[in-house]
Design a protein around this motif. Sequence first.
Motif, PDB file in Angstrom:
ATOM      1  N   LYS A   1     -10.144  71.210   2.855  1.00  0.00           N
ATOM      2  CA  LYS A   1     -10.921  70.772   1.700  1.00  0.00           C
ATOM      3  C   LYS A   1     -10.097  70.828   0.426  1.00  0.00           C
ATOM      4  O   LYS A   1     -10.142  69.919  -0.404  1.00  0.00           O
ATOM      5  N   GLU A   2      -9.337  71.927   0.268  1.00  0.00           N
ATOM      6  CA  GLU A   2      -8.535  72.079  -0.936  1.00  0.00           C
ATOM      7  C   GLU A   2      -7.413  71.058  -1.028  1.00  0.00           C
ATOM      8  O   GLU A   2      -6.997  70.668  -2.109  1.00  0.00           O
ATOM      9  N   HIS A   3      -6.910  70.592   0.155  1.00  0.00           N
ATOM     10  CA  HIS A   3      -5.784  69.659   0.174  1.00  0.00           C
ATOM     11  C   HIS A   3      -6.198  68.242   0.559  1.00  0.00           C
ATOM     12  O   HIS A   3      -5.358  67.414   0.896  1.00  0.00           O
ATOM     13  N   ASN A   4      -7.510  67.962   0.531  1.00  0.00           N
ATOM     14  CA  ASN A   4      -8.038  66.613   0.782  1.00  0.00           C
ATOM     15  C   ASN A   4      -7.605  66.065   2.139  1.00  0.00           C
ATOM     16  O   ASN A   4      -7.166  64.923   2.272  1.00  0.00           O
ATOM     17  N   ILE A   5      -7.733  66.871   3.170  1.00  0.00           N
ATOM     18  CA  ILE A   5      -7.384  66.457   4.529  1.00  0.00           C
ATOM     19  C   ILE A   5      -8.662  66.151   5.308  1.00  0.00           C
ATOM     20  O   ILE A   5      -9.527  67.016   5.466  1.00  0.00           O
ATOM     21  N   PHE A   6      -8.793  64.934   5.754  1.00  0.00           N
ATOM     22  CA  PHE A   6      -9.960  64.475   6.520  1.00  0.00           C
ATOM     23  C   PHE A   6     -11.274  64.705   5.776  1.00  0.00           C
ATOM     24  O   PHE A   6     -12.313  64.951   6.393  1.00  0.00           O
ATOM     25  N   GLN A   7     -11.236  64.575   4.455  1.00  0.00           N
ATOM     26  CA  GLN A   7     -12.444  64.782   3.654  1.00  0.00           C
ATOM     27  C   GLN A   7     -13.140  63.458   3.325  1.00  0.00           C
ATOM     28  O   GLN A   7     -14.239  63.454   2.794  1.00  0.00           O
ATOM     29  N   HIS A   8     -12.496  62.347   3.620  1.00  0.00           N
ATOM     30  CA  HIS A   8     -13.076  61.032   3.369  1.00  0.00           C
ATOM     31  C   HIS A   8     -12.809  60.141   4.572  1.00  0.00           C
ATOM     32  O   HIS A   8     -11.882  60.393   5.353  1.00  0.00           O
ATOM     33  N   LEU A   9     -13.616  59.078   4.715  1.00  0.00           N
ATOM     34  CA  LEU A   9     -13.440  58.149   5.826  1.00  0.00           C
ATOM     35  C   LEU A   9     -13.674  56.722   5.340  1.00  0.00           C
ATOM     36  O   LEU A   9     -14.711  56.434   4.737  1.00  0.00           O
ATOM     37  N   ASP A  10     -12.697  55.867   5.588  1.00  0.00           N
ATOM     38  CA  ASP A  10     -12.811  54.443   5.286  1.00  0.00           C
ATOM     39  C   ASP A  10     -12.861  53.654   6.589  1.00  0.00           C
ATOM     40  O   ASP A  10     -12.141  53.975   7.545  1.00  0.00           O
ATOM     41  N   ALA A  11     -13.695  52.626   6.634  1.00  0.00           N
ATOM     42  CA  ALA A  11     -13.768  51.728   7.783  1.00  0.00           C
ATOM     43  C   ALA A  11     -13.400  50.320   7.323  1.00  0.00           C
ATOM     44  O   ALA A  11     -13.850  49.876   6.266  1.00  0.00           O
ATOM     45  N   SER A  12     -12.581  49.627   8.123  1.00  0.00           N
ATOM     46  CA  SER A  12     -12.067  48.321   7.710  1.00  0.00           C
ATOM     47  C   SER A  12     -12.219  47.287   8.813  1.00  0.00           C
ATOM     48  O   SER A  12     -12.129  47.614  10.008  1.00  0.00           O
ATOM     49  N   LEU A  13     -12.425  46.056   8.400  1.00  0.00           N
ATOM     50  CA  LEU A  13     -12.302  44.894   9.271  1.00  0.00           C
ATOM     51  C   LEU A  13     -10.954  44.253   8.968  1.00  0.00           C
ATOM     52  O   LEU A  13     -10.568  44.126   7.800  1.00  0.00           O
ATOM     53  N   THR A  14     -10.222  43.837  10.009  1.00  0.00           N
ATOM     54  CA  THR A  14      -8.881  43.301   9.824  1.00  0.00           C
ATOM     55  C   THR A  14      -8.750  41.935  10.479  1.00  0.00           C
ATOM     56  O   THR A  14      -9.380  41.664  11.507  1.00  0.00           O
ATOM     57  N   VAL A  15      -7.911  41.092   9.893  1.00  0.00           N
ATOM     58  CA  VAL A  15      -7.592  39.790  10.473  1.00  0.00           C
ATOM     59  C   VAL A  15      -6.164  39.449  10.082  1.00  0.00           C
ATOM     60  O   VAL A  15      -5.745  39.689   8.945  1.00  0.00           O
ATOM     61  N   GLY A  16      -5.404  38.934  11.043  1.00  0.00           N
ATOM     62  CA  GLY A  16      -4.010  38.612  10.751  1.00  0.00           C
ATOM     63  C   GLY A  16      -3.290  38.057  11.954  1.00  0.00           C
ATOM     64  O   GLY A  16      -3.912  37.629  12.941  1.00  0.00           O
ATOM     65  N   THR A  17      -1.979  38.072  11.898  1.00  0.00           N
ATOM     66  CA  THR A  17      -1.170  37.495  12.975  1.00  0.00           C
ATOM     67  C   THR A  17      -1.230  38.305  14.260  1.00  0.00           C
ATOM     68  O   THR A  17      -0.861  37.797  15.323  1.00  0.00           O
ATOM     69  N   SER A  18      -1.655  39.547  14.186  1.00  0.00           N
ATOM     70  CA  SER A  18      -1.797  40.377  15.389  1.00  0.00           C
ATOM     71  C   SER A  18      -3.216  40.339  15.946  1.00  0.00           C
ATOM     72  O   SER A  18      -3.534  41.054  16.894  1.00  0.00           O
ATOM     73  N   GLY A  19      -4.082  39.514  15.330  1.00  0.00           N
ATOM     74  CA  GLY A  19      -5.439  39.345  15.844  1.00  0.00           C
ATOM     75  C   GLY A  19      -6.487  39.808  14.840  1.00  0.00           C
ATOM     76  O   GLY A  19      -6.203  40.023  13.662  1.00  0.00           O
ATOM     77  N   ILE A  20      -7.707  39.949  15.331  1.00  0.00           N
ATOM     78  CA  ILE A  20      -8.796  40.472  14.522  1.00  0.00           C
ATOM     79  C   ILE A  20      -9.224  41.813  15.113  1.00  0.00           C
ATOM     80  O   ILE A  20      -9.041  42.062  16.310  1.00  0.00           O
ATOM     81  N   GLY A  21      -9.768  42.687  14.269  1.00  0.00           N
ATOM     82  CA  GLY A  21     -10.150  43.997  14.777  1.00  0.00           C
ATOM     83  C   GLY A  21     -10.727  44.881  13.709  1.00  0.00           C
ATOM     84  O   GLY A  21     -11.306  44.401  12.723  1.00  0.00           O
ATOM     85  N   PHE A  22     -10.556  46.162  13.889  1.00  0.00           N
ATOM     86  CA  PHE A  22     -11.106  47.145  12.961  1.00  0.00           C
ATOM     87  C   PHE A  22     -10.198  48.364  12.955  1.00  0.00           C
ATOM     88  O   PHE A  22      -9.383  48.573  13.871  1.00  0.00           O
ATOM     89  N   ASP A  23     -10.326  49.173  11.915  1.00  0.00           N
ATOM     90  CA  ASP A  23      -9.661  50.469  11.916  1.00  0.00           C
ATOM     91  C   ASP A  23     -10.432  51.435  11.033  1.00  0.00           C
ATOM     92  O   ASP A  23     -11.282  51.028  10.224  1.00  0.00           O
ATOM     93  N   VAL A  24     -10.171  52.706  11.199  1.00  0.00           N
ATOM     94  CA  VAL A  24     -10.728  53.753  10.346  1.00  0.00           C
ATOM     95  C   VAL A  24      -9.558  54.538   9.774  1.00  0.00           C
ATOM     96  O   VAL A  24      -8.510  54.690  10.420  1.00  0.00           O
ATOM     97  N   ALA A  25      -9.719  55.018   8.535  1.00  0.00           N
ATOM     98  CA  ALA A  25      -8.635  55.723   7.855  1.00  0.00           C
ATOM     99  C   ALA A  25      -9.173  56.964   7.153  1.00  0.00           C
ATOM    100  O   ALA A  25     -10.307  56.974   6.661  1.00  0.00           O
ATOM    101  N   SER A  26      -8.330  58.004   7.131  1.00  0.00           N
ATOM    102  CA  SER A  26      -8.709  59.240   6.455  1.00  0.00           C
ATOM    103  C   SER A  26      -7.465  59.877   5.862  1.00  0.00           C
ATOM    104  O   SER A  26      -6.383  59.810   6.468  1.00  0.00           O
TER     105      SER A  26
END
Length: 365
Positions: free
Chosen positions: A46-71
């Motif tokens: 918590k003090e160092h902001n590790i895994f305290q937030h979560l982003d979800a994304s839709l992706t499209v590009g030359t490697s295809g379409i998909g999704f990812d999550v980031a923290s």
Amino acid sequence: MKKIICLAFIVSLTLSAKAQSQDSLKLKILNENEQSGYIPVFQYWKEHNIFQHLDASLTVGTSGIGFDVASPVGKYVQVRAGYEFMPHFNKTLTFNLTVGGEPARQYDEDGNRVITKFDKMKEFLYQFTGYDVDDHVDMVGTPTMNNFKLLVDVFPIKNNKHWHVTAGFYWGPSQFARAENSTEAMVSLLSVGMYNTMYQKAVNDEPFIDLGAIDEKYAGLSFGGEEIDVIYNKFKSFGRLGFSLGTFKHDVVDNKGVLHQAGERYTLEPDKDGMVRVKAKSNAFKPYLGFGYGGRLFKKSDDWKVSFDAGAMFWGGTPDLYTHEGINLTKDVENIGGQVGDYVDIFKAFKVYPVVTFRLTKTIF
């Protein structure tokens, strides 16, 4: 001296008690249940902001379409994990037939089509099978790429979360594309198979049909022999039918010895199912290196973001293009002409796979 030692001991106890008091405040119980304390490792995250937030994304590009999550895993680092696949679409490739090593289609100086050995063979084969064989076969190419990805984004500019550099890997099936003959080409391919079977019998001076193998009462009788030498010679004069795909760069061997010698012409023929197939393959594990830029989608909201990434997927050098006969068109064969040769040259040119991706991101928490 004893007084000094006692005084030092009392001071150390006082400092120790004060430090323990501060630690207890730092790791104090955060709920009403007196039996449950705050776990130190979670406090550190918590003090160092590790895994305290979560982003979800839709992706499209030359490697295809998909999704990812980031923290985030620190002030300037985040980890992304996701999946991408390439939507299936078809691209038609043309494989031109040759007979006896000669192209099926030939033209004079004025660009007019001339009668070839193939045209004569075509009429000859029609009398046996009742089917016409085209001078080319259409192959339908389809991408099959799909990968899991694990990436680490580093934001190198202090107090600037727009630019980032990325390293990680993609992992998925080694086959990323395939090509098979079209349904319309099946009649031609079956005719090619039948012709080559009869051609090989003619070359080996074997009877076309051993009637004894069908019924014992016909033992010793066959359809073939001296009475049809004219037909045998006709087959021999035409040569073998197939798709000429250049010449071999080197000797191709297996555990039985040399299959093809360097400089020998490679002629692809349908398999036992009357099909022609090509598979494109790379390494299953593909490291990635790139960079990107992102920002808010709406001026007054941090919940929605857009970003662009560009980089390279290292798929292990020149990809492999295997025919159903096990010949690698990118590494075993050279001087491939026509449309097939153009596509093989494109595959040879890309030692790495270029990745350009657009991401639409929503902050979950």
